[in-house]
Design a protein around this motif. Structure first.
Motif, PDB file in Angstrom:
ATOM      1  N   LEU A  21       0.826  -1.270  -0.028  1.00 53.81           N
ATOM      2  CA  LEU A  21       0.196   0.068  -0.067  1.00 53.81           C
ATOM      3  C   LEU A  21       0.912   1.290  -0.037  1.00 53.81           C
ATOM      4  N   SER A  22       0.382   2.281  -0.717  1.00 47.42           N
ATOM      5  CA  SER A  22       1.051   3.741  -0.549  1.00 47.42           C
ATOM      6  C   SER A  22       1.107   4.307   0.897  1.00 47.42           C
ATOM      7  N   SER A  23       2.042   4.697   1.168  1.00 45.75           N
ATOM      8  CA  SER A  23       2.350   5.204   2.552  1.00 45.75           C
ATOM      9  C   SER A  23       2.980   6.535   2.521  1.00 45.75           C
ATOM     10  N   SER A  24       2.849   7.597   3.443  1.00 44.91           N
ATOM     11  CA  SER A  24       3.499   8.760   3.263  1.00 44.91           C
ATOM     12  C   SER A  24       4.154   8.748   4.646  1.00 44.91           C
ATOM     13  N   ILE A  25       5.924   8.719   4.469  1.00 44.05           N
ATOM     14  CA  ILE A  25       6.424   8.518   5.520  1.00 44.05           C
ATOM     15  C   ILE A  25       6.993   9.723   6.116  1.00 44.05           C
ATOM     16  N   TRP A  26       6.926   9.602   7.424  1.00 43.23           N
ATOM     17  CA  TRP A  26       7.232  10.796   8.347  1.00 43.23           C
ATOM     18  C   TRP A  26       8.193  10.279   9.386  1.00 43.23           C
ATOM     19  N   ILE A  27       9.104  11.152   9.839  1.00 47.98           N
ATOM     20  CA  ILE A  27       9.949  10.799  10.919  1.00 47.98           C
ATOM     21  C   ILE A  27       9.714  11.893  12.074  1.00 47.98           C
ATOM     22  N   TRP A  28       9.436  11.400  13.360  1.00 49.56           N
ATOM     23  CA  TRP A  28       9.353  12.245  14.436  1.00 49.56           C
ATOM     24  C   TRP A  28      10.602  12.155  15.133  1.00 49.56           C
ATOM     25  N   VAL A  29      11.511  13.016  15.193  1.00 49.47           N
ATOM     26  CA  VAL A  29      12.707  12.797  15.878  1.00 49.47           C
ATOM     27  C   VAL A  29      12.655  13.345  17.306  1.00 49.47           C
ATOM     28  N   ASN A  30      12.570  12.521  18.426  1.00 51.98           N
ATOM     29  CA  ASN A  30      12.355  12.781  19.765  1.00 51.98           C
ATOM     30  C   ASN A  30      13.603  13.443  20.350  1.00 51.98           C
ATOM     31  N   GLY A  31      13.886  14.375  20.885  1.00 51.31           N
ATOM     32  CA  GLY A  31      15.085  14.939  21.589  1.00 51.31           C
ATOM     33  C   GLY A  31      15.684  14.062  22.184  1.00 51.31           C
ATOM     34  N   HIS A  32      17.117  13.709  21.830  1.00 53.42           N
ATOM     35  CA  HIS A  32      18.014  12.750  22.552  1.00 53.42           C
ATOM     36  C   HIS A  32      19.339  12.973  22.072  1.00 53.42           C
ATOM     37  N   GLU A  33      20.366  12.878  22.696  1.00 56.42           N
ATOM     38  CA  GLU A  33      21.856  12.749  22.372  1.00 56.42           C
ATOM     39  C   GLU A  33      22.205  11.879  21.153  1.00 56.42           C
ATOM     40  N   ASP A  34      21.654  10.785  21.060  1.00 62.91           N
ATOM     41  CA  ASP A  34      21.819  10.218  19.925  1.00 62.91           C
ATOM     42  C   ASP A  34      21.571  10.561  18.546  1.00 62.91           C
ATOM     43  N   ASN A  35      20.775  11.632  18.520  1.00 62.27           N
ATOM     44  CA  ASN A  35      20.082  11.840  17.291  1.00 62.27           C
ATOM     45  C   ASN A  35      20.635  12.999  16.792  1.00 62.27           C
ATOM     46  N   LYS A  36      21.542  13.699  17.715  1.00 67.43           N
ATOM     47  CA  LYS A  36      21.937  15.319  17.538  1.00 67.43           C
ATOM     48  C   LYS A  36      22.727  15.488  16.210  1.00 67.43           C
ATOM     49  N   ASN A  37      23.582  14.624  15.802  1.00 70.04           N
ATOM     50  CA  ASN A  37      24.349  14.969  14.529  1.00 70.04           C
ATOM     51  C   ASN A  37      24.044  14.122  13.342  1.00 70.04           C
ATOM     52  N   ILE A  38      22.782  13.671  13.417  1.00 71.77           N
ATOM     53  CA  ILE A  38      22.424  13.125  12.228  1.00 71.77           C
ATOM     54  C   ILE A  38      21.614  13.848  11.276  1.00 71.77           C
ATOM     55  N   ASP A  39      22.213  13.621  10.005  1.00 72.68           N
ATOM     56  CA  ASP A  39      21.430  14.283   8.867  1.00 72.68           C
ATOM     57  C   ASP A  39      19.995  13.544   8.236  1.00 72.68           C
ATOM     58  N   PHE A  40      18.823  13.814   8.829  1.00 77.45           N
ATOM     59  CA  PHE A  40      17.900  13.192   8.472  1.00 77.45           C
ATOM     60  C   PHE A  40      17.228  13.299   7.038  1.00 77.45           C
ATOM     61  N   SER A  41      17.772  14.317   6.406  1.00 73.06           N
ATOM     62  CA  SER A  41      17.199  14.633   4.998  1.00 73.06           C
ATOM     63  C   SER A  41      17.887  13.567   4.162  1.00 73.06           C
ATOM     64  N   LYS A  42      18.849  12.758   4.621  1.00 75.82           N
ATOM     65  CA  LYS A  42      19.421  11.767   3.830  1.00 75.82           C
ATOM     66  C   LYS A  42      18.285  10.473   3.681  1.00 75.82           C
ATOM     67  N   TYR A  43      17.331  10.438   4.336  1.00 69.31           N
ATOM     68  CA  TYR A  43      16.390   9.535   4.286  1.00 69.31           C
ATOM     69  C   TYR A  43      15.365   9.562   3.288  1.00 69.31           C
ATOM     70  N   LYS A  44      15.255  10.772   2.469  1.00 71.88           N
ATOM     71  CA  LYS A  44      14.167  11.055   1.493  1.00 71.88           C
ATOM     72  C   LYS A  44      12.717  10.629   1.755  1.00 71.88           C
ATOM     73  N   VAL A  45      12.356  11.069   3.016  1.00 72.11           N
ATOM     74  CA  VAL A  45      11.060  10.817   3.456  1.00 72.11           C
ATOM     75  C   VAL A  45      10.253  11.975   3.321  1.00 72.11           C
TER      76      VAL A  45
END
Length: 127
Positions: free
Chosen positions: A29-53
């Motif tokens: 099925l067709s899905s629109s994919i969203w990422i909710w990044v919940n504030g945490h140290e592990d997420n600080k330096n990640i470029d989420f645009s690379k996931y093409k969502v």
């Protein structure tokens, strides 16, 4: 075709995002994919645009579960799916979820109530 907005919660396991996104894109099925990044140290330096969502909402504050569910209010699709960052959907997961709902909808629409099943007062009749 049914459309689903899938919201991926990213808290402590950003390493799972790619596998989650691949699993969602392989659904029938067709899905629109969203990422909710919940504030945490592990997420600080990640470029989420690379996931093409379709959407990335990056919060520097840990809103716990409230954030991802609130962000679902912005979706315009009839269905929502939420996945924690430790969950990867199996093949045909969306179809397995929607199948029983479709069956229920079909049964509900095809069932006709006749007059013997109409609502009647449950109050005892006065004699």
């Amino acid at each position: 075709m049914d459309k689903i907005t899938t919201i991926l919660n990213c808290y402590r396991r950003p390493k799972n995002l790619e596998q989650q996104i691949d699993a969602i894109r392989s659904q029938g099925l067709s899905s629109s994919i969203w990422i909710w990044v919940n504030g945490h140290e592990d997420n600080k330096n990640i470029d989420f645009s690379k996931y093409k969502v379709d959407c990335v909402i990056n919060s520097s504050i840990n809103f716990k579960y409230h954030g991802r569910f609130t962000c679902g209010l912005l979706a315009t699709t009839p269905y929502l799916a939420y996945f924690d960052d430790d969950t990867i959907p199996g093949s045909n997961w969306f179809e397995s979820c929607l199948g029983p709902y479709r069956d229920w909808e079909t049964d509900r629409k095809s069932t006709r109530l006749n007059s013997s099943h109409s609502a009647k007062s449950r109050m005892p009749s006065s004699a």
